[in-house]
Design a protein around this motif. Structure first.
Motif, PDB file in Angstrom:
ATOM      1  N   LEU A 163      -0.171 -34.820   1.081  1.00 48.80           N
ATOM      2  CA  LEU A 163      -0.788 -35.279  -0.173  1.00 48.80           C
ATOM      3  C   LEU A 163      -1.608 -34.163  -0.822  1.00 48.80           C
ATOM      4  CD1 LEU A 163      -1.904 -38.776   1.115  1.00 48.80           C
ATOM      5  CD2 LEU A 163      -0.166 -38.372  -0.658  1.00 48.80           C
ATOM      6  N   GLN A 164      -2.333 -33.414  -0.013  1.00 46.72           N
ATOM      7  CA  GLN A 164      -3.187 -32.346  -0.541  1.00 46.72           C
ATOM      8  C   GLN A 164      -2.389 -31.121  -0.971  1.00 46.72           C
ATOM      9  OE1 GLN A 164      -6.319 -31.796   2.409  1.00 46.72           O
ATOM     10  NE2 GLN A 164      -6.572 -34.020   2.498  1.00 46.72           N
ATOM     11  N   HIS A 165      -1.107 -31.086  -0.597  1.00 48.41           N
ATOM     12  CA  HIS A 165      -0.230 -29.997  -1.043  1.00 48.41           C
ATOM     13  C   HIS A 165       0.704 -30.452  -2.161  1.00 48.41           C
ATOM     14  CE1 HIS A 165      -1.526 -27.725   2.536  1.00 48.41           C
ATOM     15  NE2 HIS A 165      -1.188 -26.688   1.797  1.00 48.41           N
ATOM     16  N   GLY A 166       0.433 -31.614  -2.734  1.00 51.94           N
ATOM     17  CA  GLY A 166       1.165 -32.035  -3.917  1.00 51.94           C
ATOM     18  C   GLY A 166       2.194 -33.129  -3.741  1.00 51.94           C
ATOM     19  N   CYS A 167       2.437 -33.590  -2.524  1.00 47.96           N
ATOM     20  CA  CYS A 167       3.377 -34.694  -2.332  1.00 47.96           C
ATOM     21  C   CYS A 167       2.751 -35.970  -2.894  1.00 47.96           C
ATOM     22  CB  CYS A 167       3.680 -34.874  -0.843  1.00 47.96           C
ATOM     23  SG  CYS A 167       4.859 -36.183  -0.493  1.00 47.96           S
ATOM     24  N   GLU A 168       3.512 -36.713  -3.663  1.00 45.01           N
ATOM     25  CA  GLU A 168       3.001 -37.968  -4.208  1.00 45.01           C
ATOM     26  C   GLU A 168       3.043 -39.049  -3.138  1.00 45.01           C
ATOM     27  OE1 GLU A 168       4.803 -39.077  -7.892  1.00 45.01           O
ATOM     28  OE2 GLU A 168       4.711 -37.027  -8.655  1.00 45.01           O
ATOM     29  N   GLU A 202       3.821 -42.131  -3.325  1.00 49.73           N
ATOM     30  CA  GLU A 202       5.032 -42.950  -3.394  1.00 49.73           C
ATOM     31  C   GLU A 202       6.225 -42.224  -2.776  1.00 49.73           C
ATOM     32  OE1 GLU A 202       7.449 -46.312  -4.297  1.00 49.73           O
ATOM     33  OE2 GLU A 202       5.340 -45.977  -3.841  1.00 49.73           O
ATOM     34  N   THR A 203       6.323 -40.926  -2.959  1.00 44.47           N
ATOM     35  CA  THR A 203       7.396 -40.142  -2.341  1.00 44.47           C
ATOM     36  C   THR A 203       7.284 -40.214  -0.827  1.00 44.47           C
ATOM     37  OG1 THR A 203       7.468 -38.645  -4.231  1.00 44.47           O
ATOM     38  CG2 THR A 203       8.382 -37.827  -2.159  1.00 44.47           C
ATOM     39  N   LEU A 204       6.086 -40.051  -0.325  1.00 40.50           N
ATOM     40  CA  LEU A 204       5.846 -40.120   1.115  1.00 40.50           C
ATOM     41  C   LEU A 204       6.167 -41.519   1.639  1.00 40.50           C
ATOM     42  CD1 LEU A 204       4.757 -38.717   3.644  1.00 40.50           C
ATOM     43  CD2 LEU A 204       2.456 -39.351   2.902  1.00 40.50           C
ATOM     44  N   ALA A 253      -0.407 -47.561  -1.613  1.00 43.07           N
ATOM     45  CA  ALA A 253       0.311 -46.714  -2.567  1.00 43.07           C
ATOM     46  C   ALA A 253       0.985 -47.521  -3.658  1.00 43.07           C
ATOM     47  CB  ALA A 253       1.332 -45.849  -1.851  1.00 43.07           C
ATOM     48  N   VAL A 254       1.457 -48.709  -3.371  1.00 41.13           N
ATOM     49  CA  VAL A 254       2.189 -49.483  -4.363  1.00 41.13           C
ATOM     50  C   VAL A 254       1.328 -49.818  -5.573  1.00 41.13           C
ATOM     51  CG1 VAL A 254       3.445 -51.622  -4.778  1.00 41.13           C
ATOM     52  CG2 VAL A 254       3.840 -50.343  -2.686  1.00 41.13           C
TER      53      VAL A 254
END
Length: 106
Positions: A66-71, A73-75, A99-100
């Motif tokens: 998350l802190q490196h840019g992954c959203e 919802e993607t995760l 997240a939803v």
């Protein structure tokens, strides 16, 4: 590789409890200033057990992603699900709860 977006040392932290596969779980989350999910903490009632360690490790890895840019919802969508679409693991179950709503908000 995307540079890590660091969080302030002092920040709000939300905590909630849930049950997954018969286990009592506790999740803590932190957010970036804009409201995006930034970090996840997980603990299982059986502190120090193998499943607790796996949950905590998964939360650390998710937080770094998350802190490196992954959203979020993607995760969330990348994690294992059963035939009905329910999260198979503890991290997925926790992300389903946090997240939803983030994705559905305008």
């Amino acid at each position: 590789m995307t540079e890590r977006q660091r969080l302030p040392n002092r920040r709000e932290h939300e905590v909630f409890e849930f049950e997954h596969s018969g286990m009592r779980c506790r999740a803590g989350i932190g957010r970036f200033e804009d409201g995006r999910l930034a970090e996840v903490f997980l603990n299982i009632a059986k502190d120090g057990s193998a499943v607790d360690i796996h949950a905590r490790d998964a939360a650390v890895a998710a937080s770094l992603a998350l802190q490196h840019g992954c959203e979020a919802e993607t995760l969330r969508r990348a994690l294992i699900r059963d035939g009905s679409g329910r999260a198979s693991g503890i991290l997925g179950a926790a992300l389903d709860r946090i997240a939803v709503p983030e994705v559905r908000s305008p």
